[in-house]
Motif scaffolding. Structure first.
Motif, PDB file in Angstrom:
ATOM      1  N   LEU A 251       0.818  -1.218   0.000  1.00 38.49           N
ATOM      2  CA  LEU A 251       0.000   0.000   0.000  1.00 38.49           C
ATOM      3  C   LEU A 251       0.849   1.264   0.000  1.00 38.49           C
ATOM      4  O   LEU A 251       0.433   2.307  -0.517  1.00 38.49           O
ATOM      5  N   GLU A 252       2.040   1.175   0.584  1.00 37.62           N
ATOM      6  CA  GLU A 252       2.906   2.346   0.694  1.00 37.62           C
ATOM      7  C   GLU A 252       3.836   2.508  -0.507  1.00 37.62           C
ATOM      8  O   GLU A 252       4.640   3.440  -0.549  1.00 37.62           O
ATOM      9  N   GLU A 253       3.709   1.631  -1.501  1.00 39.87           N
ATOM     10  CA  GLU A 253       4.521   1.731  -2.710  1.00 39.87           C
ATOM     11  C   GLU A 253       4.059   2.925  -3.568  1.00 39.87           C
ATOM     12  O   GLU A 253       2.864   3.269  -3.575  1.00 39.87           O
ATOM     13  N   PRO A 254       4.981   3.557  -4.292  1.00 37.78           N
ATOM     14  CA  PRO A 254       4.587   4.623  -5.230  1.00 37.78           C
ATOM     15  C   PRO A 254       3.541   4.111  -6.218  1.00 37.78           C
ATOM     16  O   PRO A 254       3.644   2.992  -6.720  1.00 37.78           O
ATOM     17  N   GLY A 255       2.540   4.922  -6.461  1.00 41.76           N
ATOM     18  CA  GLY A 255       1.437   4.536  -7.330  1.00 41.76           C
ATOM     19  C   GLY A 255       0.214   4.056  -6.572  1.00 41.76           C
ATOM     20  O   GLY A 255      -0.876   3.963  -7.141  1.00 41.76           O
ATOM     21  N   ASN A 256       0.391   3.762  -5.275  1.00 41.32           N
ATOM     22  CA  ASN A 256      -0.730   3.298  -4.454  1.00 41.32           C
ATOM     23  C   ASN A 256      -1.209   4.361  -3.469  1.00 41.32           C
ATOM     24  O   ASN A 256      -1.872   4.045  -2.472  1.00 41.32           O
ATOM     25  N   GLU A 257      -0.892   5.619  -3.757  1.00 46.81           N
ATOM     26  CA  GLU A 257      -1.256   6.684  -2.820  1.00 46.81           C
ATOM     27  C   GLU A 257      -2.770   6.724  -2.569  1.00 46.81           C
ATOM     28  O   GLU A 257      -3.218   6.887  -1.435  1.00 46.81           O
ATOM     29  N   PHE A 258      -3.552   6.588  -3.641  1.00 46.82           N
ATOM     30  CA  PHE A 258      -5.006   6.620  -3.487  1.00 46.82           C
ATOM     31  C   PHE A 258      -5.488   5.430  -2.661  1.00 46.82           C
ATOM     32  O   PHE A 258      -6.334   5.569  -1.786  1.00 46.82           O
ATOM     33  N   ARG A 259      -4.917   4.254  -2.935  1.00 42.02           N
ATOM     34  CA  ARG A 259      -5.320   3.060  -2.188  1.00 42.02           C
ATOM     35  C   ARG A 259      -4.964   3.188  -0.711  1.00 42.02           C
ATOM     36  O   ARG A 259      -5.734   2.768   0.161  1.00 42.02           O
ATOM     37  N   LEU A 260      -3.811   3.750  -0.400  1.00 43.47           N
ATOM     38  CA  LEU A 260      -3.397   3.910   0.996  1.00 43.47           C
ATOM     39  C   LEU A 260      -4.354   4.839   1.732  1.00 43.47           C
ATOM     40  O   LEU A 260      -4.799   4.541   2.850  1.00 43.47           O
ATOM     41  N   THR A 261      -4.692   5.959   1.096  1.00 36.02           N
ATOM     42  CA  THR A 261      -5.640   6.892   1.718  1.00 36.02           C
ATOM     43  C   THR A 261      -7.006   6.238   1.882  1.00 36.02           C
ATOM     44  O   THR A 261      -7.648   6.359   2.931  1.00 36.02           O
ATOM     45  N   ARG A 262      -7.448   5.542   0.837  1.00 35.75           N
ATOM     46  CA  ARG A 262      -8.744   4.868   0.910  1.00 35.75           C
ATOM     47  C   ARG A 262      -8.766   3.825   2.015  1.00 35.75           C
ATOM     48  O   ARG A 262      -9.779   3.666   2.719  1.00 35.75           O
ATOM     49  N   PHE A 263      -7.641   3.126   2.210  1.00 34.37           N
ATOM     50  CA  PHE A 263      -7.576   2.115   3.259  1.00 34.37           C
ATOM     51  C   PHE A 263      -7.837   2.735   4.630  1.00 34.37           C
ATOM     52  O   PHE A 263      -8.582   2.183   5.441  1.00 34.37           O
ATOM     53  N   GLY A 264      -7.220   3.888   4.897  1.00 33.01           N
ATOM     54  CA  GLY A 264      -7.450   4.546   6.182  1.00 33.01           C
ATOM     55  C   GLY A 264      -8.910   4.888   6.389  1.00 33.01           C
ATOM     56  O   GLY A 264      -9.471   4.665   7.472  1.00 33.01           O
ATOM     57  N   HIS A 265      -9.551   5.405   5.353  1.00 35.17           N
ATOM     58  CA  HIS A 265     -10.980   5.726   5.457  1.00 35.17           C
ATOM     59  C   HIS A 265     -11.822   4.457   5.595  1.00 35.17           C
ATOM     60  O   HIS A 265     -12.813   4.434   6.328  1.00 35.17           O
ATOM     61  N   ALA A 266     -11.428   3.407   4.883  1.00 36.89           N
ATOM     62  CA  ALA A 266     -12.181   2.151   4.957  1.00 36.89           C
ATOM     63  C   ALA A 266     -12.161   1.582   6.361  1.00 36.89           C
ATOM     64  O   ALA A 266     -13.166   1.041   6.847  1.00 36.89           O
ATOM     65  N   MET A 267     -11.018   1.699   7.048  1.00 38.04           N
ATOM     66  CA  MET A 267     -10.945   1.219   8.432  1.00 38.04           C
ATOM     67  C   MET A 267     -11.865   2.042   9.336  1.00 38.04           C
ATOM     68  O   MET A 267     -12.418   1.525  10.312  1.00 38.04           O
ATOM     69  N   ASN A 268     -12.031   3.311   8.993  1.00 35.83           N
ATOM     70  CA  ASN A 268     -13.014   4.129   9.706  1.00 35.83           C
ATOM     71  C   ASN A 268     -14.413   3.554   9.490  1.00 35.83           C
ATOM     72  O   ASN A 268     -15.222   3.461  10.420  1.00 35.83           O
ATOM     73  N   GLY A 269     -14.686   3.125   8.255  1.00 36.82           N
ATOM     74  CA  GLY A 269     -15.991   2.561   7.939  1.00 36.82           C
ATOM     75  C   GLY A 269     -16.284   1.262   8.663  1.00 36.82           C
ATOM     76  O   GLY A 269     -17.453   0.924   8.902  1.00 36.82           O
TER      77      GLY A 269
END
Length: 504
Positions: A251-269
Motif C-alpha cells: 500500500l505504501e509503494e509509489p502509485g498506491n497513494e489513493f489506495r493507501l488513503t482509501r484504506f485509512g478511510h475504509a478502516m473508519n468505515g
C-alpha cells in the motif's frame, strides 16, 4: 427437516417481529422503511433519528438477528439447490457490479436526483459527465441498457430500487454507501471522495478492488502452499498484483497513494461492525486515572480513539501506526474533531508494532514508557499466529505491572453446540455454548446473521494468511506471549468481543 421445523423457524420470525413492534410502538414510531433512504451525512427530524437509534437497541438488534438467521435457514431449506449453487458461485458478479456503482458515484447521482429517481439514459449521461471531468480519462459512449442490467441485479438484492421500468432511485441500502459528497465536488476532486466521510464508501471501494482481486486467486494460492501453517508461497497479493510484498508494505509503494488513503478511510468505515457503545462499554475506562495514556496500536487514522476520547475526556489517546499512515491521519479528518487533536487528547505517533516499543514524549504527560492500556482493535486478525505472538510479546515487554491489554476482534463461535469439554490449561471465560436459546431451531452460531464474521475470517486468510479466531485459539495465543485473559465482554448483536488481558 420436517414441516414442524419449518413452522418453528416461522415462529421465530413472528416472535422477533412482535418484539420489534413492541419497542417501536412504545415510542410511537414506525420501523424505518427499506424504500426510504437514510443519509448519514444529512440532518433528520427527531422522530427519524429516534427510529434510527432504536434499531441499535439490544432488544431490536437481537430480534433482527433472529429474523435474519431464521430467513436464511428457511431459504436454505426450501430454495432449489441448483439455484442456490448458481447464486453462491456467481457472487462475484454482484461484487463486480457493486464496485462499478461505487466507482461511478451512482449513489451520489441518485441522491441528488431525489425520490423520483433517474432513467438509465440520465444516469449514463451523468456517469459520462463525471468521467469527462477527470484529466486524461477517455470519453465514454455509454449504452443505457447496460446501466439498467447492472442496477436491476442490485435491485433484485434490494441494493437500489427500480421505480418504473428503467428508472432507478436510492433506497435505504444504496444510501448507506453514499459518500455524501456533491457531484460537483466529486468532479473537481475525485481523489478526495472519502475525505471527511464515515468511510463506508471507502470500504466498498477497497473490498471491490484489491480484496476482490486477491480473493479470486485464493484457491490457487491454497493449493500451491497456502494450506500449510506458514504458507511458503507468499500471499494471494503476489498472484493478483505481481509483488512479493505484504499488503501494508504494498500500500505504501509509489502509485498506491489513493489506495493507501482509501484504506485509512475504509478502516473508519469498519466501525459499523460494532455498535459504538460496545467499545465505549467494553472496558472499565472510567476506572482509569486522569491523563492515563491509552495506546491504540495499529490504530490507523484514529477512528476508535476518537469515539473513546469523546466519551472519556479524562484520558489521553495515542494512535500508533506505520509512518506512512500517521503522515496522512490528521488530514484525513478534515475539520472533524479538530478540538480533540488540537487539545492533544488524541495524538498520532509513528511506531511499527513488529518492532520493539520505544518510550516517547507526550505533551502534558511527559515520557510514556508503560501505558495504562494497550488497545489493539482489529490487529490480531491481520496476522498469522507466529506474528501475533511477536506483537503481543513486544507489548508484554513494554507493559508495566498494571498495564492492561484490550484485544478487540471477532471471537468466532462454532456452528454447533460447544459444551466446552475439551478446554485444557485455559479459561472458558469467553467460550459460549450457543448464541441461541436452548431448543431453538436456529444454528447455534445464528447462521446467516453471523455470516459477516466468517466472511471477514476468509478475507483475512486471503489478505494476510491470517484469521479471526475462536476463543480457544485466542486463549492459547495470549498465554504463549505472557498475557492472561481476565475478562471477555461480547458485543451486542455481533461476534466482536472485548478481551481484557493482564501480564503474567
Amino acid at each position: 427437516m420436517t414441516i414442524s421445523d419449518l413452522r418453528a423457524l416461522h415462529a421465530v420470525i413472528g416472535q422477533a417481529i412482535d418484539q420489534i413492534e413492541s419497542v417501536y410502538k412504545n415510542d410511537g414510531l414506525e420501523y424505518p422503511s427499506l424504500d426510504v433512504p437514510y443519509y448519514s451525512s444529512q440532518k433528520h427530524s427527531p422522530d427519524v433519528e429516534k427510529a434510527e437509534a432504536l434499531k441499535l437497541e439490544p432488544a431490536v438488534f437481537g430480534a433482527a438477528n433472529q429474523i435474519v438467521a431464521a430467513c436464511g435457514q428457511l431459504t436454505a431449506t426450501v430454495h432449489k439447490p441448483f439455484f442456490q449453487l448458481v447464486e453462491i458461485m456467481n457472487g462475484s458478479n454482484i461484487v463486480a457490479f457493486f464496485t462499478f456503482v461505487e466507482q461511478t458515484h451512482i449513489p451520489e447521482i441518485l441522491r441528488e436526483a431525489g425520490p423520483a429517481g433517474l432513467s438509465t439514459k440520465e444516469i449514463a449521461a451523468k456517469v459520462a459527465e463525471i468521467r469527462a471531468s477527470i484529466p486524461g480519462t477517455p470519453a465514454l459512449n455509454i449504452d443505457p441498457s447496460k446501466i439498467g442490467h447492472i442496477l436491476r441485479l442490485l435491485a433484485t438484492y434490494h441494493w437500489v430500487r427500480e421505480v418504473t421500468p428503467d428508472v432507478f432511485t436510492n433506497n435505504r441500502l444504496t444510501a448507506f454507501i453514499d459518500s455524501g459528497k456533491p457531484i460537483e465536488e466529486l468532479k473537481a476532486a475525485p481523489q478526495k471522495k472519502y475525505d471527511g466521510t464515515d468511510g463506508v464508501a471507502a470500504f466498498a471501494g477497497l473490498t471491490g478492488d484489491e480484496v476482490f482481486k486477491m480473493m479470486s486467486y485464493l484457491p490457487q494460492w491454497l493449493l500451491e502452499g497456502g494450506l500449510e501453517t506458514n504458507a511458503p508461497n507468499g500471499l494471494p497479493l503476489k498472484y493478483a498484483f505481481n509483488t512479493p510484498l505484504k499488503y501494508y508494505e504494498w500500500l505504501e509503494e509509489p502509485g498506491n497513494e489513493f489506495r493507501l488513503t482509501r484504506f485509512g478511510h475504509a478502516m473508519n468505515g469498519t466501525r459499523y461492525w460494532e455498535v459504538a457503545e460496545n467499545i465505549i462499554h467494553g472496558f472499565p475506562w472510567n476506572d482509569l486515572a486522569k491523563d492515563s495514556v491509552v495506546i491504540d496500536i495499529g490504530g490507523g487514522i484514529g477512528s476508535v480513539s476518537v469515539i473513546l476520547a469523546q466519551a472519556y475526556p479524562h484520558l489521553k489517546f495515542v494512535v500508533e501506526d506505520r509512518a506512512g499512515v500517521v503522515a496522512i491521519a490528521r488530514e484525513a479528518w478534515g475539520t472533524k474533531n479538530a478540538e480533540l487533536f488540537d487539545s492533544g487528547r488524541v495524538t498520532f505517533h509513528a511506531q511499527d508494532f513488529l518492532e520493539e516499543h520505544k518510550p516517547f514524549e507526550l505533551a502534558g504527560v511527559g515520557t510514556v514508557s508503560q501505558p495504562s492500556v494497550f488497545l489493539a482493535r482489529a490487529v490480531a486478525h491481520n496476522w498469522p499466529d507466529k506474528d501475533v505472538k511477536v506483537i503481543l510479546s513486544i507489548l508484554r515487554r513494554a507493559a508495566g505491572p498494571h498495564t492492561k491489554l484490550l484485544l478487540v476482534d471477532n471471537l468466532l463461535p462454532y456452528a454447533c453446540i460447544d459444551d466446552k469439554t475439551d478446554m485444557e490449561g485455559g479459561s472458558s471465560e469467553g467460550a459460549v455454548r450457543s448464541l441461541v436459546p436452548e431448543g431453538s431451531p436456529l444454528l447455534p452460531n445464528l447462521g446467516k446473521a453471523s455470516a459477516n464474521g466468517y466472511i471477514l475470517d476468509s478475507s483475512m486468510l486471503g489478505l494476510f494468511d491470517a484469521k479471526e479466531r475462536t476463543y480457544r485459539e485466542m486463549d492459547a495465543l495470549t498465554q504463549s506471549a505472557g498475557w492472561k485473559i481476565t475478562n471477555v465482554k461480547r458485543a451486542v448483536g455481533s461476534l466482536w468481543a472485548y478481551t481484557t488481558c493482564v501480564p503474567v
